[in-house]
Write a protein that holds these residues in place. Structure first.
Motif, PDB file in Angstrom:
ATOM      1  N   LEU A  35      30.581  24.792  38.837  1.00 49.03           N
ATOM      2  CA  LEU A  35      31.045  25.759  39.940  1.00 49.03           C
ATOM      3  C   LEU A  35      31.389  26.954  39.181  1.00 49.03           C
ATOM      4  O   LEU A  35      31.251  28.166  39.542  1.00 49.03           O
ATOM      5  N   PHE A  36      32.641  26.642  38.473  1.00 43.82           N
ATOM      6  CA  PHE A  36      33.295  27.884  37.774  1.00 43.82           C
ATOM      7  C   PHE A  36      32.307  28.609  36.742  1.00 43.82           C
ATOM      8  O   PHE A  36      32.552  29.667  36.514  1.00 43.82           O
ATOM      9  N   LEU A  37      31.674  27.605  36.181  1.00 40.83           N
ATOM     10  CA  LEU A  37      30.505  28.336  35.063  1.00 40.83           C
ATOM     11  C   LEU A  37      29.644  29.501  35.996  1.00 40.83           C
ATOM     12  O   LEU A  37      29.468  30.512  35.275  1.00 40.83           O
ATOM     13  N   PHE A  38      29.242  29.248  37.085  1.00 43.13           N
ATOM     14  CA  PHE A  38      28.445  30.272  37.610  1.00 43.13           C
ATOM     15  C   PHE A  38      28.990  31.211  38.648  1.00 43.13           C
ATOM     16  O   PHE A  38      28.575  32.259  38.599  1.00 43.13           O
TER      17      PHE A  38
ATOM     18  N   PRO B 143      31.391  36.128  38.208  1.00 38.60           N
ATOM     19  CA  PRO B 143      31.217  36.957  39.719  1.00 38.60           C
ATOM     20  C   PRO B 143      32.564  37.182  40.536  1.00 38.60           C
ATOM     21  O   PRO B 143      32.562  38.250  40.893  1.00 38.60           O
ATOM     22  N   LEU B 144      33.136  35.915  40.238  1.00 37.55           N
ATOM     23  CA  LEU B 144      34.637  36.246  41.037  1.00 37.55           C
ATOM     24  C   LEU B 144      35.426  37.125  40.428  1.00 37.55           C
ATOM     25  O   LEU B 144      36.143  37.975  41.172  1.00 37.55           O
ATOM     26  N   LEU B 145      35.678  37.164  38.998  1.00 35.54           N
ATOM     27  CA  LEU B 145      36.367  38.001  38.359  1.00 35.54           C
ATOM     28  C   LEU B 145      35.849  39.541  38.821  1.00 35.54           C
ATOM     29  O   LEU B 145      36.613  40.502  39.142  1.00 35.54           O
ATOM     30  N   THR B 146      34.634  39.625  38.882  1.00 31.36           N
ATOM     31  CA  THR B 146      34.150  41.053  39.015  1.00 31.36           C
ATOM     32  C   THR B 146      34.606  41.513  40.389  1.00 31.36           C
ATOM     33  O   THR B 146      34.803  42.639  40.689  1.00 31.36           O
ATOM     34  N   VAL B 147      34.119  40.639  41.506  1.00 32.52           N
ATOM     35  CA  VAL B 147      34.575  40.951  43.037  1.00 32.52           C
ATOM     36  C   VAL B 147      36.068  41.250  43.070  1.00 32.52           C
ATOM     37  O   VAL B 147      36.434  42.354  43.746  1.00 32.52           O
ATOM     38  N   MET B 148      36.974  40.452  42.251  1.00 33.85           N
ATOM     39  CA  MET B 148      38.294  40.932  42.282  1.00 33.85           C
ATOM     40  C   MET B 148      38.577  42.028  41.500  1.00 33.85           C
ATOM     41  O   MET B 148      39.834  42.239  41.439  1.00 33.85           O
ATOM     42  N   GLY B 149      37.762  42.642  40.767  1.00 30.59           N
ATOM     43  CA  GLY B 149      38.144  43.664  39.825  1.00 30.59           C
ATOM     44  C   GLY B 149      39.086  43.228  38.812  1.00 30.59           C
ATOM     45  O   GLY B 149      39.980  44.216  38.143  1.00 30.59           O
TER      46      GLY B 149
ATOM     47  N   SER C  35      41.706  40.604  30.693  1.00 33.00           N
ATOM     48  CA  SER C  35      42.928  40.313  31.334  1.00 33.00           C
ATOM     49  C   SER C  35      42.831  38.838  31.987  1.00 33.00           C
ATOM     50  O   SER C  35      43.972  38.199  31.863  1.00 33.00           O
ATOM     51  N   PHE C  36      41.930  38.194  32.158  1.00 33.88           N
ATOM     52  CA  PHE C  36      41.846  36.689  32.758  1.00 33.88           C
ATOM     53  C   PHE C  36      42.057  36.010  31.130  1.00 33.88           C
ATOM     54  O   PHE C  36      42.734  34.997  31.224  1.00 33.88           O
ATOM     55  N   LYS C  37      41.604  36.370  29.961  1.00 30.75           N
ATOM     56  CA  LYS C  37      41.911  35.770  28.745  1.00 30.75           C
ATOM     57  C   LYS C  37      43.621  35.693  28.614  1.00 30.75           C
ATOM     58  O   LYS C  37      44.044  34.602  28.217  1.00 30.75           O
TER      59      LYS C  37
END
Length: 181
Positions: A43-46, A50-56, A61-63
């Motif tokens: 689930l997190f792979l796919f 996109p979740l990161l993108t939606v949240m901007g 920064s996630f790294k």
């Protein structure tokens, strides 16, 4: 002074006594935990990128954030202290058995970052291998704890914690490097 925690109880295969379930129930829960690892990781792979993108949020920064979490989880394991509000460990695991130990923030962070670096197919294959190995380890927990013994298990836990700290630092450095460039 050795104080048992949920993770040590699981590694020492005292799961039935800890949660009050029989041996057959333990095997079902272990299998379900491995399956839950696979489902949540895929689930997190796919959905993760996109979740990161939606949240901007940027991958760099996630790294950094994920690396800090991984490093803190590893330090917790190596040094033996705990973060959190002191809630009962049994209650936390009763909610989702697989999350804290098989599919916690470390796995989910790694899935998102590694999929960006190595691609979806390589990450999917790694998830399948991880699920299989996790299932084997969980299925063989009783035998493994008897063969390895408490002291060797504790050494292995500390070593894995150190590797987790190292991976976290690596993610932070990669995130900082990507942000600068």
């Amino acid at each position: 002074h050795y104080q048992p925690s949920l993770s040590s109880e699981l590694l020492e295969a005292k799961f039935p006594a800890y949660f009050g379930v029989g041996a057959r129930g333990v095997l079902r829960v272990r299998k379900a935990a491995a399956c839950f690892l696979g489902v949540l990781a895929v689930l997190f792979l796919f959905a993760g990128p996109p979740l990161l993108t939606v949240m901007g949020l940027s991958l760099s920064s996630f790294k950094i954030a994920g690396g800090l979490v991984l490093a803190l989880l590893g330090l917790q394991t190596v040094l033996g202290f705990k973060f959190g509000n002191g809630e009962d460990e049994k209650q936390a695991v009763a909610v989702l058995i697989g999350t804290p130990y098989l599919t916690g923030p470390g796995v989910l962070t790694s899935v998102i970052i590694e999929s960006a670096e190595f691609g979806t197919m390589v990450s999917f294959a790694a998830i399948l291998a991880s699920v299989f190995v996790s299932w084997l380890v969980l299925r063989s927990a009783n035998r493994l704890s008897k063969v390895l013994g408490k002291q060797l298990l504790l050494v292995l836990i500390k070593l894995i914690g150190l590797l987790l700290v190292t991976r976290g630092v690596q993610f932070v450095l990669a995130g900082v490097h990507a942000s600068i460039i």
